[in-house]
Design a protein around this motif. Sequence first.
Motif, PDB file in Angstrom:
ATOM      1  N   ALA A  44       9.050   0.352  -3.563  1.00 22.54           N
ATOM      2  CA  ALA A  44       8.929  -1.027  -2.692  1.00 22.54           C
ATOM      3  C   ALA A  44       9.756  -0.931  -1.433  1.00 22.54           C
ATOM      4  O   ALA A  44       9.147  -1.478  -0.391  1.00 22.54           O
ATOM      5  N   ASP A  92       8.343  -1.180   2.570  1.00 22.76           N
ATOM      6  CA  ASP A  92       9.051  -2.251   3.469  1.00 22.76           C
ATOM      7  C   ASP A  92       9.703  -1.606   4.597  1.00 22.76           C
ATOM      8  O   ASP A  92       9.615  -1.857   5.899  1.00 22.76           O
ATOM      9  N   ARG A 152       7.581 -10.862  -0.654  1.00 21.02           N
ATOM     10  CA  ARG A 152       7.946  -9.647  -1.628  1.00 21.02           C
ATOM     11  C   ARG A 152       8.185 -10.380  -2.876  1.00 21.02           C
ATOM     12  O   ARG A 152       9.094 -11.229  -2.932  1.00 21.02           O
ATOM     13  N   VAL A 171       4.522  -6.241  -2.543  1.00 27.28           N
ATOM     14  CA  VAL A 171       4.620  -6.354  -1.052  1.00 27.28           C
ATOM     15  C   VAL A 171       3.570  -6.762  -0.477  1.00 27.28           C
ATOM     16  O   VAL A 171       2.460  -6.061  -0.467  1.00 27.28           O
TER      17      VAL A 171
END
Length: 119
Positions: free
Chosen positions: A54, A58, A71, A82
């Motif tokens: 994740a 990002d 998030r 996300v």
Amino acid sequence: MEYTSEQIKDLIVEGCLNSKAKDIAVIKVEHLTVIADYLVVASGKSTTQVKAIANNIDDLLSKQGIEPLRREGIPEGRWAVVDYGVVLAHIFNEESRKLYCLDQLWSDGSNVTLIDNVE
């Protein structure tokens, strides 16, 4: 630069692959819901890997100037979301993925693509 949902989806998949995510599924859902054009669903082997996947997504998208709307779940590492508006990235540990079955829930999505991340 303005990115299309397809380009954002491709960057999310790249982030998953870079983090050695498993069982990556891309589901086109634009004809089923207004919440997104694509869902990207992937698995990590541990809570640490779920967080890393994740965070990598990002970071990769942030470098392109694309910031998530939200998030969720990343600190726990069981199921992270996300949300980029037009594309949602769902990252699960293996147990949570089996429990929530998003792949089956959205199986009416078109162009379901499974990406095998072979090491």
